[in-house]
Design a protein around this motif. Structure first.
Motif, PDB file in Angstrom:
ATOM      1  N   ARG A 157       0.817  -1.223   0.000  1.00 25.08           N
ATOM      2  CA  ARG A 157       0.000   0.000   0.000  1.00 25.08           C
ATOM      3  C   ARG A 157       0.847   1.269   0.000  1.00 25.08           C
ATOM      4  NH1 ARG A 157      -4.065   1.475   3.254  1.00 25.08           N
ATOM      5  NH2 ARG A 157      -2.860   1.029   5.148  1.00 25.08           N
ATOM      6  N   GLY A 158       2.171   1.105   0.184  1.00 20.75           N
ATOM      7  CA  GLY A 158       3.072   2.243   0.157  1.00 20.75           C
ATOM      8  C   GLY A 158       3.904   2.270  -1.108  1.00 20.75           C
ATOM      9  N   PHE A 159       4.913   1.415  -1.169  1.00 19.00           N
ATOM     10  CA  PHE A 159       5.840   1.431  -2.305  1.00 19.00           C
ATOM     11  C   PHE A 159       5.134   1.196  -3.640  1.00 19.00           C
ATOM     12  CE2 PHE A 159       9.175   0.821   0.900  1.00 19.00           C
ATOM     13  CZ  PHE A 159      10.118   1.713   0.423  1.00 19.00           C
ATOM     14  N   HIS A 160       4.258   0.186  -3.684  1.00 19.78           N
ATOM     15  CA  HIS A 160       3.674  -0.155  -4.984  1.00 19.78           C
ATOM     16  C   HIS A 160       2.428   0.654  -5.322  1.00 19.78           C
ATOM     17  CE1 HIS A 160       6.510  -3.075  -6.373  1.00 19.78           C
ATOM     18  NE2 HIS A 160       6.546  -3.602  -5.172  1.00 19.78           N
ATOM     19  N   ARG A 166       6.603  -1.033 -11.150  1.00 20.40           N
ATOM     20  CA  ARG A 166       6.602  -1.646 -12.478  1.00 20.40           C
ATOM     21  C   ARG A 166       5.665  -2.852 -12.569  1.00 20.40           C
ATOM     22  NH1 ARG A 166      11.008  -4.079 -13.735  1.00 20.40           N
ATOM     23  NH2 ARG A 166      11.806  -4.226 -11.600  1.00 20.40           N
ATOM     24  N   VAL A 167       4.909  -3.115 -11.502  1.00 22.42           N
ATOM     25  CA  VAL A 167       3.989  -4.255 -11.518  1.00 22.42           C
ATOM     26  C   VAL A 167       2.732  -3.822 -12.267  1.00 22.42           C
ATOM     27  CG1 VAL A 167       2.786  -5.983 -10.147  1.00 22.42           C
ATOM     28  CG2 VAL A 167       4.925  -5.001  -9.303  1.00 22.42           C
ATOM     29  N   ARG A 168       2.698  -4.087 -13.549  1.00 28.56           N
ATOM     30  CA  ARG A 168       1.608  -3.633 -14.424  1.00 28.56           C
ATOM     31  C   ARG A 168       1.116  -4.807 -15.278  1.00 28.56           C
ATOM     32  NH1 ARG A 168       2.038   2.234 -14.798  1.00 28.56           N
ATOM     33  NH2 ARG A 168       3.391   2.836 -13.048  1.00 28.56           N
ATOM     34  N   ALA A 185      -5.184  -9.723   5.081  1.00 25.83           N
ATOM     35  CA  ALA A 185      -5.328  -9.974   3.644  1.00 25.83           C
ATOM     36  C   ALA A 185      -5.344  -8.648   2.909  1.00 25.83           C
ATOM     37  CB  ALA A 185      -6.602 -10.766   3.356  1.00 25.83           C
ATOM     38  N   TRP A 186      -4.900  -8.696   1.668  1.00 25.74           N
ATOM     39  CA  TRP A 186      -4.890  -7.529   0.803  1.00 25.74           C
ATOM     40  C   TRP A 186      -5.393  -7.936  -0.582  1.00 25.74           C
ATOM     41  CZ3 TRP A 186      -1.170  -9.138   4.075  1.00 25.74           C
ATOM     42  CH2 TRP A 186      -0.740  -8.263   5.076  1.00 25.74           C
ATOM     43  N   THR A 187      -6.114  -7.049  -1.225  1.00 20.81           N
ATOM     44  CA  THR A 187      -6.553  -7.247  -2.594  1.00 20.81           C
ATOM     45  C   THR A 187      -5.806  -6.241  -3.464  1.00 20.81           C
ATOM     46  OG1 THR A 187      -8.738  -7.984  -1.861  1.00 20.81           O
ATOM     47  CG2 THR A 187      -8.527  -7.232  -4.155  1.00 20.81           C
ATOM     48  N   VAL A 188      -5.037  -6.775  -4.414  1.00 21.04           N
ATOM     49  CA  VAL A 188      -4.171  -5.946  -5.258  1.00 21.04           C
ATOM     50  C   VAL A 188      -4.752  -5.945  -6.672  1.00 21.04           C
ATOM     51  CG1 VAL A 188      -1.811  -5.534  -6.046  1.00 21.04           C
ATOM     52  CG2 VAL A 188      -2.208  -6.706  -3.859  1.00 21.04           C
ATOM     53  N   ARG A 189      -5.192  -4.777  -7.113  1.00 17.52           N
ATOM     54  CA  ARG A 189      -5.780  -4.659  -8.443  1.00 17.52           C
ATOM     55  C   ARG A 189      -4.709  -4.122  -9.401  1.00 17.52           C
ATOM     56  NH1 ARG A 189     -10.923  -5.916  -7.812  1.00 17.52           N
ATOM     57  NH2 ARG A 189     -11.792  -5.687  -5.704  1.00 17.52           N
ATOM     58  N   LEU A 190      -4.413  -4.940 -10.392  1.00 15.60           N
ATOM     59  CA  LEU A 190      -3.352  -4.627 -11.346  1.00 15.60           C
ATOM     60  C   LEU A 190      -3.950  -4.135 -12.660  1.00 15.60           C
ATOM     61  CD1 LEU A 190      -1.158  -7.809 -10.778  1.00 15.60           C
ATOM     62  CD2 LEU A 190      -0.915  -5.568  -9.683  1.00 15.60           C
ATOM     63  N   SER A 191      -3.236  -3.229 -13.291  1.00 15.59           N
ATOM     64  CA  SER A 191      -3.651  -2.689 -14.581  1.00 15.59           C
ATOM     65  C   SER A 191      -2.431  -2.036 -15.214  1.00 15.59           C
ATOM     66  CB  SER A 191      -4.776  -1.660 -14.398  1.00 15.59           C
ATOM     67  OG  SER A 191      -4.277  -0.490 -13.764  1.00 15.59           O
ATOM     68  N   SER A 192      -2.647  -1.224 -16.215  1.00 19.05           N
ATOM     69  CA  SER A 192      -1.541  -0.495 -16.836  1.00 19.05           C
ATOM     70  C   SER A 192      -1.108   0.702 -15.981  1.00 19.05           C
ATOM     71  CB  SER A 192      -1.947  -0.010 -18.233  1.00 19.05           C
ATOM     72  OG  SER A 192      -3.092   0.826 -18.139  1.00 19.05           O
ATOM     73  N   GLU A 193      -1.828   0.956 -14.891  1.00 19.29           N
ATOM     74  CA  GLU A 193      -1.485   2.005 -13.933  1.00 19.29           C
ATOM     75  C   GLU A 193      -0.854   1.378 -12.693  1.00 19.29           C
ATOM     76  OE1 GLU A 193      -1.865   5.272 -14.580  1.00 19.29           O
ATOM     77  OE2 GLU A 193      -2.534   4.658 -16.585  1.00 19.29           O
ATOM     78  N   PRO A 194      -0.348   2.178 -11.755  1.00 16.50           N
ATOM     79  CA  PRO A 194       0.207   1.589 -10.536  1.00 16.50           C
ATOM     80  C   PRO A 194      -0.826   0.721  -9.821  1.00 16.50           C
ATOM     81  CG  PRO A 194       0.796   3.899 -10.685  1.00 16.50           C
ATOM     82  CD  PRO A 194      -0.178   3.647 -11.786  1.00 16.50           C
ATOM     83  N   PRO A 195      -0.397  -0.351  -9.164  1.00 14.05           N
ATOM     84  CA  PRO A 195      -1.333  -1.211  -8.442  1.00 14.05           C
ATOM     85  C   PRO A 195      -2.143  -0.428  -7.404  1.00 14.05           C
ATOM     86  CG  PRO A 195       0.831  -2.246  -8.586  1.00 14.05           C
ATOM     87  CD  PRO A 195       0.995  -0.843  -9.080  1.00 14.05           C
ATOM     88  N   VAL A 196      -3.371  -0.850  -7.226  1.00 14.82           N
ATOM     89  CA  VAL A 196      -4.236  -0.279  -6.190  1.00 14.82           C
ATOM     90  C   VAL A 196      -4.534  -1.386  -5.192  1.00 14.82           C
ATOM     91  CG1 VAL A 196      -6.470   0.767  -5.684  1.00 14.82           C
ATOM     92  CG2 VAL A 196      -5.239   1.400  -7.784  1.00 14.82           C
ATOM     93  N   THR A 197      -4.071  -1.219  -3.969  1.00 11.65           N
ATOM     94  CA  THR A 197      -4.189  -2.261  -2.952  1.00 11.65           C
ATOM     95  C   THR A 197      -5.091  -1.792  -1.825  1.00 11.65           C
ATOM     96  OG1 THR A 197      -1.960  -3.097  -3.446  1.00 11.65           O
ATOM     97  CG2 THR A 197      -2.926  -3.722  -1.337  1.00 11.65           C
ATOM     98  N   TRP A 239       5.095 -10.736 -10.391  1.00  7.86           N
ATOM     99  CA  TRP A 239       5.584 -10.094  -9.175  1.00  7.86           C
ATOM    100  C   TRP A 239       7.100 -10.280  -9.050  1.00  7.86           C
ATOM    101  CZ3 TRP A 239       3.471  -6.797  -5.761  1.00  7.86           C
ATOM    102  CH2 TRP A 239       4.257  -6.486  -4.648  1.00  7.86           C
ATOM    103  N   ARG A 240       7.549 -11.498  -9.224  1.00  4.60           N
ATOM    104  CA  ARG A 240       8.973 -11.797  -9.109  1.00  4.60           C
ATOM    105  C   ARG A 240       9.807 -10.950 -10.077  1.00  4.60           C
ATOM    106  NH1 ARG A 240      11.007 -13.774  -4.634  1.00  4.60           N
ATOM    107  NH2 ARG A 240      10.569 -15.942  -4.182  1.00  4.60           N
ATOM    108  N   GLU A 241       9.304 -10.776 -11.283  1.00  2.00           N
ATOM    109  CA  GLU A 241      10.078 -10.136 -12.333  1.00  2.00           C
ATOM    110  C   GLU A 241      10.055  -8.610 -12.269  1.00  2.00           C
ATOM    111  OE1 GLU A 241       8.379 -11.723 -15.847  1.00  2.00           O
ATOM    112  OE2 GLU A 241       9.160 -13.760 -15.529  1.00  2.00           O
ATOM    113  N   THR A 242       9.013  -8.038 -11.685  1.00  2.37           N
ATOM    114  CA  THR A 242       8.838  -6.585 -11.811  1.00  2.37           C
ATOM    115  C   THR A 242       8.725  -5.813 -10.498  1.00  2.37           C
ATOM    116  OG1 THR A 242       6.411  -6.749 -11.963  1.00  2.37           O
ATOM    117  CG2 THR A 242       7.656  -6.890 -14.012  1.00  2.37           C
ATOM    118  N   SER A 243       8.724  -6.509  -9.356  1.00  2.00           N
ATOM    119  CA  SER A 243       8.405  -5.823  -8.099  1.00  2.00           C
ATOM    120  C   SER A 243       9.612  -5.272  -7.355  1.00  2.00           C
ATOM    121  CB  SER A 243       7.648  -6.769  -7.166  1.00  2.00           C
ATOM    122  OG  SER A 243       8.480  -7.853  -6.764  1.00  2.00           O
ATOM    123  N   GLY A 244      10.809  -5.435  -7.887  1.00  6.44           N
ATOM    124  CA  GLY A 244      12.001  -4.939  -7.187  1.00  6.44           C
ATOM    125  C   GLY A 244      11.919  -3.451  -6.919  1.00  6.44           C
ATOM    126  N   ILE A 245      12.344  -3.078  -5.693  1.00  2.00           N
ATOM    127  CA  ILE A 245      12.304  -1.664  -5.291  1.00  2.00           C
ATOM    128  C   ILE A 245      13.671  -1.040  -5.555  1.00  2.00           C
ATOM    129  CG2 ILE A 245      11.992  -0.063  -3.365  1.00  2.00           C
ATOM    130  CD1 ILE A 245       9.432  -1.507  -4.239  1.00  2.00           C
TER     131      ILE A 245
END
Length: 245
Positions: A157-160, A166-168, A185-197, A239-245
């Motif tokens: 909810r902070g970094f991403h 880059r998690v798109r 629990a968290w619900t992470v909504r992915l799209s071409s924009e930044p994730p919304v958690t 997530w593995r490929e794109t979530s690095g901070i």
């Protein structure tokens, strides 16, 4: 968790990091960060500690560049890291609760932000230092489920939530993250924009990452395998490929 708890975690994690780095030696490779040796880890984390402390101590209200670490190695570098860590802990402990300075994620106050952020920064890099020891030594000192759950929340909810994530995905997708020992629990909504958690379970998810909070914390920070993946494995790989901070 409250600010004093984060401060205690920061103090403990920094001491563990220094001890593991000293044991491993500054030339040891860091398996969790393959591009680094322990000397790189100490220089980075010590510089971040001093950078963070400078905002609180000097009340800077705009972002400043990260300072350069000194050209030290071996025992001198470990000692410099320990001094950097002590300086940060002392600065945060002595700061006024209403200190005003720059910070970059949502938080109740600048002091709450920096104490929490540096506690998690140090915990993750402590894992890096412990992974460098090798020799069959158990690599990870446990973190509490509450601390790990908070770290997952900060990450999702902070970094991403920031534009630099880059998690798109090309089409809207839904990822669930769930701890099985803190009922978070968290619900992470992915799209071409930044994730919304959002916290909690909201609607169906195409993939769920679950497990003990500590294992999820390290897995989501790419320091360990994700403990359990159900549903669309491609989202876990994303997530593995794109979530690095």
């Amino acid at each position: 968790m409250e600010t004093p708890e984060f401060l205690q975690a920061l103090e403990t994690e920094g001491r563990l990091l220094a001890a593991a780095a000293e044991e491993a030696g500054t030339s040891a490779k860091v398996p969790t960060c393959p591009q680094w040796q322990v000397r790189d880890l100490l220089r980075h984390t010590g510089a971040v500690h001093r950078w963070a402390a400078s905002y609180v101590a000097e009340r800077h209200t705009e972002r400043r560049p990260l300072g350069e670490a000194p050209d030290l190695d071996g025992a001198e570098l470990v000692a410099w890291y320990r001094d950097s860590h002590r300086h940060l802990v002392g600065t945060l402990a002595d700061a006024s609760p209403d200190v005003e300075c720059w910070f970059f994620l949502p938080a109740p106050s600048p002091l709450a932000f920096w104490t929490r952020r540096q506690a998690h920064e140090t915990a993750v890099h402590r894992v890096d230092a412990e992974s460098a020891r090798g020799g069959g030594i158990t690599p990870v000192t446990p973190v509490t489920p509450d601390f790990a759950t908070d770290g997952i929340d900060e990450l999702l909810r902070g970094f991403h939530a920031r534009s630099r994530s880059r998690v798109r995905t090309d089409e809207p997708r839904v990822l669930r993250v769930r701890t099985d020992d803190t009922d978070a629990a968290w619900t992470v909504r992915l799209s071409s924009e930044p994730p919304v958690t959002t916290r909690g379970v909201s609607g169906d998810a195409e993939c769920e990452l679950s497990g003990p909070a500590e294992k999820l914390y390290l897995g989501l920070w790419n320091r360990a395998p994700l403990p359990s993946v159900t549903g669309d494995q491609a989202l876990a790989e994303l997530w593995r490929e794109t979530s690095g901070i």
